[in-house]
Design an enzyme around this catalytic site. Sequence first.
Site, PDB file in Angstrom:
ATOM      1  CB  CYS A 109      -7.319   5.253  -3.076  1.00 29.39           C
ATOM      2  SG  CYS A 109      -5.732   5.285  -3.998  1.00 29.39           S
TER       3      CYS A 109
ATOM      4  CG  HIS B 210      -6.433   0.832  -1.004  1.00 26.88           C
ATOM      5  ND1 HIS B 210      -7.673   1.068  -1.301  1.00 26.88           N
ATOM      6  CD2 HIS B 210      -5.676   1.518  -1.953  1.00 26.88           C
ATOM      7  CE1 HIS B 210      -7.323   1.743  -2.910  1.00 26.88           C
ATOM      8  NE2 HIS B 210      -6.224   1.741  -2.874  1.00 26.88           N
TER       9      HIS B 210
END
Length: 495
Positions: free
Chosen positions: A333, A431
């Site tokens: 991310c 994630h």
Amino acid sequence: MNARVLMVQGCTSDAGKSALVTGLCRWLHRQGVAVAPFKPQNMALNAAVTADGGEIGRAQAVQAQAAGVPPHTDFNPVLLKPQSDVGAQVIVHGHAVGAMEAHRYHDYKQVAMQAVLASHRRLCERFEAVVVEGAGSPAEINLRERDIANMGYAEAVDCPVILIADIDRGGVFAHLVGTLALLSASERARVAGFIINRFRGDMALLQPGLDWLQQETGKPVLGVLPYLHGLSLEAEDALPRDGDERDSAGAGLRVAVPALPHISNHTDLDALRNHPDVACLFVGPGQQPPACDLIVLPGSKTTRADLQWLRDQGWESAIARHLRYGGRLIGICGGFQMLGRAVHDPQGIEGLPGSSDGLGWLDMETTLAPAKVLRQAAGTLTLGDTPVRGYEIHCGVSQGAALDRPACLLSDGRPDGAHSADDRILGTYLHGLFDEPQALSALLAWAGLRDPVPFDIRQEREASIDRLADAVEWHLDIDTLRRLLVMNGERPCAT
């Protein structure tokens, strides 16, 4: 339904509120009670994507797992994601409403309370029991006005409260008596009892203190929970406490993770921290980046600011040296965004408007935009066509040639991330990258670990939830808890 509601408040942060609520939810679920977790207001950078397409604190997602229900935005209607010492992104019912400094949010609390009460009413209609987690401490005098997180909520819905305190840190009797003394008369009256957490030692030596506490306050001690070593629960926000790290002597793979000032979703690293063959170390400010096999750049709530912190702490040269000597690098991310040539924030989404040079290891640039991507995702790693599953929470849109070699191919047809041509660098928006056992083994083998032991962090988390429920059943006053949560007809849920 007309749910029974019980709130757990703590004398301090990290007193054990989240764990107790998790244990209570699983204990009730085992008995066939339709139970929901609830946290009116959470401040955390670890978030989960819900079944209804929003985001909540990860602790409430864990509690939903314990309760046997999918995570929902009503479980955490107000989420604050800090962006500085005085400001945070405010998320209501799963979606961002804007960034606010503390004084502005204080005025906004009247609006936030309406969102809290709306979620409360919906949960009371759907479930038989609602177990509520407070935030911080109810004795913060400066935060009492317009409180929606602790006694302000409890008073509004007229629910009983249990106070929990951590004896491992010391001062447990002062914490409990002092907290009670700082409450108003009506707030003290709704405290149904105390729970002492993280006890290790001889109960016979503690008993005189428990007797004094009950005599001094007139409130019962509902139980003493032992220190449960080795729990694998997703943390609400803070990085692992001193002493929580597993002994990793003899580990076959060394992993270093910079502890970014605004690190987000560091629970991505839980599978590495708990794997028997891996030594995973969070490296804080002022600490020298260590020699290792794999560096993981984690998520960040303020990507450009944390990128500058990396540079200030010497990570830029450390990463170059690491790759030069054959090490592997993964960015997740915000960490993935840092690996590109530049990160642009023209609208000031995460701070002051502007652009920052990236680390330059991937041929791409990222532009932050107001619309946040929130979705569950599944697919395969391009490393060996291995199944992977996780979720996305990000504002950035990345573009560039590096994306022509994706790290993942998702089941909805989208490519994700980047895999460098020299096979040393992976970047992804996903994630939970390490949570799928096959993906974990593939990534560890790619990073240099020979024959990694199969490991399933989800099974570890499930076993930890069961341990918490066992502790509730074995060490707490079950009759009183059952009366408060299941048979307490005197306190109907306020609507």
